[in-house]
Design a protein around this motif. Structure first.
Motif, PDB file in Angstrom:
ATOM      1  N   PRO A  20       0.751  -1.335  -0.071  1.00  0.00           N
ATOM      2  CA  PRO A  20       0.080  -0.160   0.063  1.00  0.00           C
ATOM      3  C   PRO A  20       0.859   1.083   0.025  1.00  0.00           C
ATOM      4  O   PRO A  20       2.156   1.391   0.252  1.00  0.00           O
ATOM      5  N   VAL A  21       0.194   2.307  -0.131  1.00  0.00           N
ATOM      6  CA  VAL A  21       0.920   3.620  -0.144  1.00  0.00           C
ATOM      7  C   VAL A  21       0.050   4.669   0.480  1.00  0.00           C
ATOM      8  O   VAL A  21      -1.180   4.447   0.557  1.00  0.00           O
ATOM      9  N   GLY A  22       0.539   5.489   1.369  1.00  0.00           N
ATOM     10  CA  GLY A  22      -0.326   6.480   1.757  1.00  0.00           C
ATOM     11  C   GLY A  22       0.002   6.644   3.380  1.00  0.00           C
ATOM     12  O   GLY A  22       0.548   5.810   3.751  1.00  0.00           O
ATOM     13  N   GLU A  23      -0.858   7.424   3.825  1.00  0.00           N
ATOM     14  CA  GLU A  23      -0.745   7.566   5.512  1.00  0.00           C
ATOM     15  C   GLU A  23      -1.425   6.489   6.515  1.00  0.00           C
ATOM     16  O   GLU A  23      -1.249   6.309   7.196  1.00  0.00           O
ATOM     17  N   GLU A  24      -2.711   6.232   5.832  1.00  0.00           N
ATOM     18  CA  GLU A  24      -3.589   5.379   6.744  1.00  0.00           C
ATOM     19  C   GLU A  24      -3.567   4.141   5.986  1.00  0.00           C
ATOM     20  O   GLU A  24      -4.505   3.912   4.970  1.00  0.00           O
ATOM     21  N   VAL A  25      -2.874   3.206   6.492  1.00  0.00           N
ATOM     22  CA  VAL A  25      -2.916   1.857   6.003  1.00  0.00           C
ATOM     23  C   VAL A  25      -3.524   0.877   6.951  1.00  0.00           C
ATOM     24  O   VAL A  25      -2.828   0.889   8.180  1.00  0.00           O
ATOM     25  N   PRO A  26      -4.436  -0.090   6.560  1.00  0.00           N
ATOM     26  CA  PRO A  26      -4.732  -0.965   7.744  1.00  0.00           C
ATOM     27  C   PRO A  26      -3.375  -1.991   8.379  1.00  0.00           C
ATOM     28  O   PRO A  26      -2.527  -2.306   7.445  1.00  0.00           O
ATOM     29  N   ALA A  27      -3.395  -2.264   9.519  1.00  0.00           N
ATOM     30  CA  ALA A  27      -2.115  -2.769  10.124  1.00  0.00           C
ATOM     31  C   ALA A  27      -1.879  -4.223   9.578  1.00  0.00           C
ATOM     32  O   ALA A  27      -0.850  -4.596   9.564  1.00  0.00           O
ATOM     33  N   PRO A  38      11.941  -3.126  11.980  1.00  0.00           N
ATOM     34  CA  PRO A  38      11.769  -4.380  11.364  1.00  0.00           C
ATOM     35  C   PRO A  38      10.409  -5.083  11.899  1.00  0.00           C
ATOM     36  O   PRO A  38       9.980  -5.042  12.975  1.00  0.00           O
ATOM     37  N   SER A  39       9.987  -6.133  11.077  1.00  0.00           N
ATOM     38  CA  SER A  39       8.872  -6.980  11.436  1.00  0.00           C
ATOM     39  C   SER A  39       9.156  -8.539  10.988  1.00  0.00           C
ATOM     40  O   SER A  39       9.575  -8.621   9.513  1.00  0.00           O
ATOM     41  N   ALA A  40       8.774  -9.470  11.529  1.00  0.00           N
ATOM     42  CA  ALA A  40       8.874 -10.728  11.007  1.00  0.00           C
ATOM     43  C   ALA A  40       7.786 -11.072   9.936  1.00  0.00           C
ATOM     44  O   ALA A  40       6.677 -10.263  10.013  1.00  0.00           O
ATOM     45  N   GLY A  41       8.123 -11.773   9.124  1.00  0.00           N
ATOM     46  CA  GLY A  41       6.856 -12.052   7.959  1.00  0.00           C
ATOM     47  C   GLY A  41       7.372 -13.136   6.988  1.00  0.00           C
ATOM     48  O   GLY A  41       8.610 -13.642   6.996  1.00  0.00           O
ATOM     49  N   ARG A  42       6.414 -13.351   6.157  1.00  0.00           N
ATOM     50  CA  ARG A  42       6.891 -14.358   5.045  1.00  0.00           C
ATOM     51  C   ARG A  42       6.668 -13.800   3.781  1.00  0.00           C
ATOM     52  O   ARG A  42       6.025 -12.859   3.438  1.00  0.00           O
ATOM     53  N   PHE A  43       7.375 -14.189   2.632  1.00  0.00           N
ATOM     54  CA  PHE A  43       7.508 -13.748   1.384  1.00  0.00           C
ATOM     55  C   PHE A  43       6.569 -14.833   0.568  1.00  0.00           C
ATOM     56  O   PHE A  43       6.738 -15.993   0.758  1.00  0.00           O
ATOM     57  N   PHE A  44       5.944 -14.316  -0.421  1.00  0.00           N
ATOM     58  CA  PHE A  44       5.004 -15.058  -1.608  1.00  0.00           C
ATOM     59  C   PHE A  44       5.301 -14.279  -3.078  1.00  0.00           C
ATOM     60  O   PHE A  44       5.695 -13.278  -2.946  1.00  0.00           O
ATOM     61  N   LEU A  59       1.115  -4.941  11.824  1.00  0.00           N
ATOM     62  CA  LEU A  59       2.247  -3.907  12.018  1.00  0.00           C
ATOM     63  C   LEU A  59       1.599  -2.793  13.231  1.00  0.00           C
ATOM     64  O   LEU A  59       0.294  -2.983  13.360  1.00  0.00           O
ATOM     65  N   SER A  60       2.477  -2.364  13.918  1.00  0.00           N
ATOM     66  CA  SER A  60       2.088  -1.482  14.990  1.00  0.00           C
ATOM     67  C   SER A  60       1.117  -0.158  14.516  1.00  0.00           C
ATOM     68  O   SER A  60       1.595   0.301  13.427  1.00  0.00           O
ATOM     69  N   ALA A  61       0.009   0.249  15.125  1.00  0.00           N
ATOM     70  CA  ALA A  61      -0.320   1.378  14.779  1.00  0.00           C
ATOM     71  C   ALA A  61       0.155   2.816  14.914  1.00  0.00           C
ATOM     72  O   ALA A  61       1.016   2.547  15.808  1.00  0.00           O
ATOM     73  N   GLU A  62      -0.008   3.733  14.155  1.00  0.00           N
ATOM     74  CA  GLU A  62       0.287   4.970  14.156  1.00  0.00           C
ATOM     75  C   GLU A  62       2.235   4.692  14.250  1.00  0.00           C
ATOM     76  O   GLU A  62       2.681   5.534  15.040  1.00  0.00           O
ATOM     77  N   THR A  63       2.427   4.000  13.491  1.00  0.00           N
ATOM     78  CA  THR A  63       4.058   3.910  13.217  1.00  0.00           C
ATOM     79  C   THR A  63       4.288   3.955  11.949  1.00  0.00           C
ATOM     80  O   THR A  63       3.429   3.144  11.047  1.00  0.00           O
ATOM     81  N   ARG A  64       5.303   4.930  11.474  1.00  0.00           N
ATOM     82  CA  ARG A  64       5.622   4.828   9.967  1.00  0.00           C
ATOM     83  C   ARG A  64       6.697   3.908   9.709  1.00  0.00           C
ATOM     84  O   ARG A  64       7.677   3.697  10.375  1.00  0.00           O
ATOM     85  N   TYR A  65       6.547   3.079   8.651  1.00  0.00           N
ATOM     86  CA  TYR A  65       7.263   2.028   8.237  1.00  0.00           C
ATOM     87  C   TYR A  65       7.914   2.310   6.873  1.00  0.00           C
ATOM     88  O   TYR A  65       7.240   3.301   6.114  1.00  0.00           O
ATOM     89  N   ARG A  66       9.046   1.712   6.603  1.00  0.00           N
ATOM     90  CA  ARG A  66       9.667   2.129   5.315  1.00  0.00           C
ATOM     91  C   ARG A  66      10.322   0.827   4.864  1.00  0.00           C
ATOM     92  O   ARG A  66      10.971   0.028   5.699  1.00  0.00           O
ATOM     93  N   ALA A  67       9.840   0.675   3.587  1.00  0.00           N
ATOM     94  CA  ALA A  67      10.322  -0.756   3.039  1.00  0.00           C
ATOM     95  C   ALA A  67      11.429  -0.540   2.084  1.00  0.00           C
ATOM     96  O   ALA A  67      11.137   0.829   1.135  1.00  0.00           O
ATOM     97  N   SER A  68      12.410  -1.215   1.964  1.00  0.00           N
ATOM     98  CA  SER A  68      13.502  -0.740   0.757  1.00  0.00           C
ATOM     99  C   SER A  68      14.394  -2.134   0.436  1.00  0.00           C
ATOM    100  O   SER A  68      13.977  -3.222   1.133  1.00  0.00           O
ATOM    101  N   PHE A  69      15.064  -2.140  -0.304  1.00  0.00           N
ATOM    102  CA  PHE A  69      16.127  -3.158  -0.774  1.00  0.00           C
ATOM    103  C   PHE A  69      17.138  -2.731  -0.643  1.00  0.00           C
ATOM    104  O   PHE A  69      17.677  -1.768  -1.252  1.00  0.00           O
ATOM    105  N   GLY A  70      18.114  -3.529   0.072  1.00  0.00           N
ATOM    106  CA  GLY A  70      19.346  -3.118   0.224  1.00  0.00           C
ATOM    107  C   GLY A  70      20.481  -3.524  -0.951  1.00  0.00           C
ATOM    108  O   GLY A  70      19.782  -4.395  -2.021  1.00  0.00           O
ATOM    109  N   PRO A  71      21.778  -3.562  -0.847  1.00  0.00           N
ATOM    110  CA  PRO A  71      22.353  -4.254  -1.959  1.00  0.00           C
ATOM    111  C   PRO A  71      22.449  -5.609  -2.110  1.00  0.00           C
ATOM    112  O   PRO A  71      22.032  -6.452  -1.072  1.00  0.00           O
TER     113      PRO A  71
END
Length: 78
Positions: A9-16, A42-48, A62-74
């Motif tokens: 998702p994108v945006g400020e208000e995303v279901p946890a 960080p958060s544990a999870g699975r990939f599909f 994911l925790s409510a009222e928390t800003r998360y950032r997803a990215s890909f490293g080297p």
């Protein structure tokens, strides 16, 4: 070059409990994509996978009222 064709998702208000989805512009090495995926905080999870789309499903909402950032490293390879 390899780019992200779409992400949700994108945006400020995303279901946890929402999964994170990233669609790459071309096929990628799945193992390298999963290994280089970063979520802060960080958060544990699975990939599909479905074709060129990677879905990360957190094992707990994911925790409510928390800003998360997803990215890909080297190490992400196509």
């Amino acid at each position: 070059p390899l780019t992200l064709a779409a992400q949700t998702p994108v945006g400020e208000e995303v279901p946890a409990g929402s999964p994170l989805r990233v669609t790459f512009s071309r096929p990628v090495d799945r193992q390298s994509a999963e290994a280089s995926f970063r979520l802060e905080p960080p958060s544990a999870g699975r990939f599909f996978w479905e074709e060129q789309t990677l879905t990360f499903q957190p094992t707990r909402p994911l925790s409510a009222e928390t800003r998360y950032r997803a990215s890909f490293g080297p190490g992400l390879m196509d």
